[in-house]
Enzyme design. Structure first.
Site, mmCIF file in Angstrom:
data_model
loop_
_atom_site.group_PDB
_atom_site.id
_atom_site.type_symbol
_atom_site.label_atom_id
_atom_site.label_comp_id
_atom_site.label_asym_id
_atom_site.label_seq_id
_atom_site.Cartn_x
_atom_site.Cartn_y
_atom_site.Cartn_z
ATOM 1 N N ASN A 1 29.542 41.643 45.501
ATOM 2 C CA ASN A 1 29.527 42.144 46.882
ATOM 3 C C ASN A 1 28.259 42.904 47.258
ATOM 4 O OD1 ASN A 1 30.279 44.230 45.191
ATOM 5 N ND2 ASN A 1 32.028 44.899 46.421
ATOM 6 N N GLU B 1 32.847 50.951 37.073
ATOM 7 C CA GLU B 1 33.227 51.139 38.477
ATOM 8 C C GLU B 1 34.138 49.980 38.830
ATOM 9 O OE1 GLU B 1 31.361 50.628 42.910
ATOM 10 O OE2 GLU B 1 29.978 51.147 41.289
ATOM 11 N N CYS C 1 35.132 47.891 46.944
ATOM 12 C CA CYS C 1 36.060 48.735 46.196
ATOM 13 C C CYS C 1 36.383 49.997 46.975
ATOM 14 C CB CYS C 1 35.497 49.074 44.818
ATOM 15 S SG CYS C 1 33.927 49.946 44.853
#
Length: 481
Positions: free
Chosen positions: A161, A257, A291
């Site tokens: 992303n 992450e 996220c």
């Protein structure tokens, strides 16, 4: 007769040489917009990956021995070269991951800023000096010099992303601290990552200091994360993959992450107009494929109707279409991801959720869907949708919202909307997340702020300063005078 467009194979980097795989195999990169082949990257063999890691390890001591200002200078030149390639790299991000061209170019510019800040912040790293007599039984004649030294070889694995920004946020801190890097870009976004590294080579990257590996995770994934010459791993991606990496990595430091189910908690006294605007932007930008996207709204019953109407009004203004059209909602990364989002919507509707706005469904292009009256028995109340659907959960008070958040497996960020800052602090203290935003959407930036997740949202802390810290370890020299 139509002329078939030639598909370019983008080579990987080994020892500052651009190479094709000896296997001759490639991985196709498919455009989310129209399903066309954007390009191909080499499907490297295990032998080629081993060679890349070995070379990166061989040159690490020499790289660590260079003066800090030299490493900083390289990063500054990298930022310059990256900016020169803004149009080229922005176009590739746009094609590979379906972002609008303006958003893609903006990512490149933001990345150059991140690299420059890292180049400066890395020069401020220093160790410490400890006197022995602070502890009973020891004397001033015993002294400790605590140095900060690099781990060695850092494996940097980036997501689709933000294929440039989130890659550089790992690579730049590693380089400034004297580590060498093996870079594994996400397959979707790999070409953008390779172009970013091309800018680094143009800046004067010494041979072997960064090598790039591309290919199929089933072939090279476990090999690279368990390689004995990899000394630290930094990964951004899905929770299941992150947990797998953590188990495989065993004894070496890992920074992860991972996913999130970030709630927006809206209290009675909130500015509902502002809250709605922030929630829509925070949940639906890049079609929710972040996220840190707001993935559920918990609103006090008394103001729920008004908030939902405000959110609806904002959603109806959004434009939906291909990324080439500079719209607000673009196609999802692939059909599998779109199908998953549709399954969550269908499950919620079957169990009684109300559709306030229904988005179009055209292959992997999904318009934004707003769901009201979402309850705990629905999958979308707990599962990370990573797409353009926003569930509204009505609660009777803030304690209920806190309880919902604490029972959630993720813990990345949360937003609180209220005019009572004292109350916001009290709620924030009870939320089990890495970051709490007050009267603003959940967000990764600014890039120099600490960024972290707890529970299944991650391990370790990022953000420029913290990322630099994570790339170093203590080494103690004790002087007995």
């Amino acid at each position: 007769m139509s002329v078939q467009k030639e598909v370019k194979i983008h080579p990987y980097l080994y020892n500052n040489e651009w190479k094709s795989s000896d296997t001759g195999n490639t991985v196709q990169i498919i455009s989310p917009d129209d399903g066309s082949v954007v390009g191909e990257v080499p499907a490297m063999s295990q032998d080629e990956v081993n060679r890349a890691v070995d070379k990166t390890a061989d040159v690490q001591e020499n790289w660590a021995a260079t003066d800090g200002h030299e490493r900083s200078g390289l990063l500054h030149k990298w930022a310059e070269e990256l900016e020169k390639m803004t149009d080229e790299i922005g176009e590739m991000i746009h094609l590979e991951v379906g972002k609008t061209l303006s958003a893609s170019k903006s990512e490149v510019k933001r990345t150059a800023q991140l690299i420059r800040h890292t180049a400066e912040e890395g020069l401020r790293t220093h160790g410490s000096f400890i006197q022995g007599d602070a502890f009973p039984g020891a004397s001033k004649q015993t002294k400790a010099m605590v140095q900060k030294v690099p781990h060695g070889v850092v494996l940097a694995i980036s997501p689709f992303n933000y294929p440039v920004n989130l890659a550089a946020s790992k690579i730049a801190p590693a380089l400034i601290t004297g580590n060498t890097v093996v870079f594994k870009p996400a397959t979707q976004g790999a070409i953008s990552g390779l172009l970013m590294i091309k800018a680094l080579v143009n800046a004067g990257l010494p041979e072997g200091v960064v090598n790039v590996v591309t290919g199929r995770g089933s072939v090279i994934g476990d090999l690279i994360v368990t390689h004995p010459k990899v000394n630290m791993i930094t990964f951004t991606g899905g929770t299941a993959t992150g947990q797998h990496i953590a188990k495989k990595a065993s004894m070496i430091p890992v920074v992860l992450e991972l996913g999130g189910k970030d709630p927006a908690i809206v209290l009675e006294d909130a500015d509902l107009v502002k809250a709605a605007k922030e929630i829509v932007s925070g949940s639906l930008s890049y079609s929710g494929q972040r996220c840190t996207a707001i993935k559920r709204v918990m609103v006090i019953d008394k103001v729920a109707d008004e908030l939902v109407e405000n959110i609806k009004a904002n959603i109806t203004k959004l434009k939906v279409g291909k990324s080439t059209e500079e719209v607000d909602i673009t196609p999802m990364i692939d059909q599998k991801s779109a199908d998953y989002v549709i399954s969550l919507i269908d499950d919620a509707v079957e169990k009684g959720a109300t559709i306030v706005t229904k988005g179009i469904v055209d292959g992997n292009l999904l318009g934004p869907t707003l769901l009201d009256n979402v309850t705990e028995d629905m999958r979308i109340a707990w599962e990370e949708q990573f797409g353009p659907v926003l569930p509204i959960m009505r609660v009777s008070n803030e304690l209920e919202a806190i309880d919902l958040e604490k029972r959630n497996e993720y813990g990345l960020q949360a937003s609180i909307f209220t005019k009572n800052l004292e109350g916001a602090f009290i709620i924030a203290d009870r939320l089990d997340v890495g970051t709490v935003q007050v009267n603003g959407k959940t967000s990764r930036g600014p890039d120099h702020f600490p960024f972290l997740g707890v529970k299944n949202s991650g391990q370790g802390v990022q953000g420029i300063g913290r990322s630099i810290d994570s790339m170093l370890r203590d080494k103690v020299l004790v002087l007995n005078l």
